[in-house]
Design a protein around this motif. Sequence first.
Motif, PDB file in Angstrom:
ATOM      1  N   GLU A 182      37.369  43.358  33.188  1.00  0.00           N
ATOM      2  CA  GLU A 182      37.201  42.772  34.514  1.00  0.00           C
ATOM      3  C   GLU A 182      38.471  42.940  35.325  1.00  0.00           C
ATOM      4  O   GLU A 182      39.568  43.038  34.778  1.00  0.00           O
ATOM      5  N   ASN A 183      38.286  42.961  36.655  1.00  0.00           N
ATOM      6  CA  ASN A 183      39.449  43.086  37.526  1.00  0.00           C
ATOM      7  C   ASN A 183      40.300  41.833  37.451  1.00  0.00           C
ATOM      8  O   ASN A 183      39.798  40.727  37.269  1.00  0.00           O
ATOM      9  N   ASN A 184      41.591  42.030  37.616  1.00  0.00           N
ATOM     10  CA  ASN A 184      42.530  40.924  37.529  1.00  0.00           C
ATOM     11  C   ASN A 184      42.784  40.375  38.933  1.00  0.00           C
ATOM     12  O   ASN A 184      43.504  40.990  39.712  1.00  0.00           O
ATOM     13  N   GLY A 185      42.158  39.241  39.242  1.00  0.00           N
ATOM     14  CA  GLY A 185      42.264  38.699  40.590  1.00  0.00           C
ATOM     15  C   GLY A 185      43.683  38.320  40.988  1.00  0.00           C
ATOM     16  O   GLY A 185      44.027  38.270  42.160  1.00  0.00           O
ATOM     17  N   PHE A 186      44.509  38.064  39.981  1.00  0.00           N
ATOM     18  CA  PHE A 186      45.888  37.654  40.254  1.00  0.00           C
ATOM     19  C   PHE A 186      46.675  38.807  40.883  1.00  0.00           C
ATOM     20  O   PHE A 186      47.597  38.586  41.667  1.00  0.00           O
ATOM     21  N   MET A 187      46.299  40.057  40.547  1.00  0.00           N
ATOM     22  CA  MET A 187      47.022  41.200  41.072  1.00  0.00           C
ATOM     23  C   MET A 187      46.924  41.281  42.593  1.00  0.00           C
ATOM     24  O   MET A 187      47.815  41.817  43.251  1.00  0.00           O
ATOM     25  N   MET A 189      46.941  38.840  44.649  1.00  0.00           N
ATOM     26  CA  MET A 189      47.718  37.796  45.344  1.00  0.00           C
ATOM     27  C   MET A 189      49.187  38.208  45.491  1.00  0.00           C
ATOM     28  O   MET A 189      49.747  38.860  44.615  1.00  0.00           O
TER      29      MET A 189
ATOM     30  N   MET B 156      41.251  39.208  27.364  1.00  0.00           N
ATOM     31  CA  MET B 156      41.872  38.484  28.476  1.00  0.00           C
ATOM     32  C   MET B 156      42.967  37.581  27.945  1.00  0.00           C
ATOM     33  O   MET B 156      44.056  37.479  28.510  1.00  0.00           O
ATOM     34  N   PHE B 189      47.890  32.005  34.467  1.00  0.00           N
ATOM     35  CA  PHE B 189      47.583  33.422  34.669  1.00  0.00           C
ATOM     36  C   PHE B 189      46.086  33.657  34.524  1.00  0.00           C
ATOM     37  O   PHE B 189      45.455  34.286  35.377  1.00  0.00           O
ATOM     38  N   PHE B 192      44.111  32.232  37.552  1.00  0.00           N
ATOM     39  CA  PHE B 192      44.142  32.964  38.821  1.00  0.00           C
ATOM     40  C   PHE B 192      43.624  34.386  38.662  1.00  0.00           C
ATOM     41  O   PHE B 192      43.109  34.969  39.612  1.00  0.00           O
ATOM     42  N   ALA B 193      43.775  34.968  37.456  1.00  0.00           N
ATOM     43  CA  ALA B 193      43.356  36.351  37.281  1.00  0.00           C
ATOM     44  C   ALA B 193      41.852  36.457  37.056  1.00  0.00           C
ATOM     45  O   ALA B 193      41.208  37.340  37.605  1.00  0.00           O
ATOM     46  N   TYR B 194      41.308  35.577  36.251  1.00  0.00           N
ATOM     47  CA  TYR B 194      39.889  35.666  35.911  1.00  0.00           C
ATOM     48  C   TYR B 194      39.204  34.327  36.184  1.00  0.00           C
ATOM     49  O   TYR B 194      38.721  33.683  35.256  1.00  0.00           O
ATOM     50  N   TRP B 197      35.920  33.113  34.586  1.00  0.00           N
ATOM     51  CA  TRP B 197      35.872  32.756  33.171  1.00  0.00           C
ATOM     52  C   TRP B 197      36.571  31.421  32.905  1.00  0.00           C
ATOM     53  O   TRP B 197      36.582  30.933  31.776  1.00  0.00           O
TER      54      TRP B 197
END
Lengths: 214, 408
Positions: A182-187, A189, B156, B189, B192-194, B197
């Motif tokens: 899955e794409n990393n949403g944090f990237m 930001m 993850m 992390f 904010f990243a996933y 989930w």
Amino acid sequence: MGLLSKKDAALIKDPLADNNPITIQVLGICSALAITAELEAAIVMSVSVLFVLGIGNVVISLMRNIIPSKIRIIVQLIVVAALVIIVDQVLKAFAYELSKTLSVFVGLIITNCIIMGRFEAFALGNGAWRSFLDGIGNALGYGVILIIVAFFRELLGAGTLLGFKVLGDPIEKTGVYAFGYENNGFMIMPPMALIVVGIIIWVQRTRNKALIED
Amino acid sequence: MGLKNNLHKLKEKYKGTKMAPAFNAIHTFLYLPNETTHNGTHIKAADDLKRTMNTVIMAMVPCLLFGMFNAGYQHNLAIGEIQAVTSGFFSTEFWTIDNFFIGFWKILPLVIVSYGVGLGIEFIFAIIKGHEVEEGYLVTGMLVPLIVPVDIPLWMLAVAVIFGVVIGKEVFGGTGMNILNPALTIRAFLFFAYPTWMSGDKVWVHGADPRVQNLADGATPDAISGETILGSLAQGKEVAYNAMDMFLGFIPGSVGETSTLLIILGGLFLIFSKIGSWRIMLSSVVGALVMGLIFNSVASSGLISESSKFYSLMSTEFWHHLLIGGFAFGTVFMATDPVTASQTNKGKWIYGFLIGFISILIRVFNPAYPEGVMLAILLMNVFAPTIDHYVVQGNVKKRMKRLKVKTA
């Protein structure tokens, strides 16, 4: 390089590595954080800065003997502003969508510390040709970092590069997404841009210990 | 003691090479060092950093075991295999082998990934930088599986652990130098990243998420809901659990955070072994209660209309806030981390109070981040050195005044 003398070549080479405006001088960070979520925006931004800094440095250098030093900042600002307006108008005319993505950050090139910094530190004391090389070199150094950061942010954050879905389609689950990636949403930001820049600085200083300050 | 001697021989063999720290770490983790100091005056104590860490891990074991039972219980309850608990903590519906093994096979991989990846990085850094392997990851590695949803994909978790250990700790200089709690950095992390989930109404019960069912070619019905209490409150829904369920922990949530009772037991263990700071725990609870009371009185005085989206969280009885979500777990095991907390006693009171206070504030006012305690602790981690600085300066000033009076 037969074209340039050794001294002149250093003007271009140094900012690309050991005197990089972003990773060593830590200038121009604001735009590096703001517009590096997409590779395309970062490239356009780099080209814009290349144009403004290259021509701006030449203009300031040519005028350096007639500018009264008390009002030199104002003169510099007017030169940058004029060049930035040209860039802005060109973008609006030929790449409207992109100019909307970059929005205020094109205008903010005026306040980019690298530009005023080069005017003050270099163009005011050097001839037009050397100033031109210095401007190009610093803009390239800025652009390289911007593009590296944007490459990782777009690839890991959105799974695309320049808008192409290089990792597959996240909705139809093709490519790596079929394996549960899955794409990393944090990237996407801004904080992550800071961390990526930090990692670049880390790698650079590990390779060249002379850059480490006490 | 064959293993000990073999390890010792290996240690001697690799002495002075880059691999030395790795063998040294395994050796001292399992046994006392062969060499002890001979001269000079020393304070003799059994508790080095590794033993301290082990004590914290022991305090968390009940939460881990309960988490395994609870993961299975929530799953079976959701698919309608069993009835909800009726007879308190020792309900037979809960403590079944079936429940335990469902949870065990889900949570054991989390523990293995967390320790494997985290310690791997610690060893690599120790070998590259040529220092001893640091003990810091022992506790973090146990905390991480306890604060994530049970169905989090393992890759993850691995990515987050790499990020948390490298960016959260190693870049600052390793164990003891980090500004932020590494376990919470890892969780933040992930959050904010996933986000899909880590929040929402599907991830907290094993098998509730359709994505997990896809991966397992699931035969589970698709209408499982597994919302946390905070999640339902934020949306103004009725909560289906009573306070006793919340206290004992028969609720959906991150793996180890649900049972307030066992967390309190762990907390008491930490306090009596003098490893956790009771000042931080107490003041944090006080802070949360104060904020809860403020919100309660705002809600009951009619300053906010019942249709407001904040009303349902604001009018939650103030002491319920201590039982739901990760508040108890965060307070006992995360806020008390000696590296990132305030060091001075007065500082600890301020630090703890603000953690409790801000947790509830974030929880109520930002429904997108229902787990306010994570963000509150990270925020106060950043401020802890500032708090300490002013406490120390205040003390210096007070003493200077006393000095002047005497000399005058």
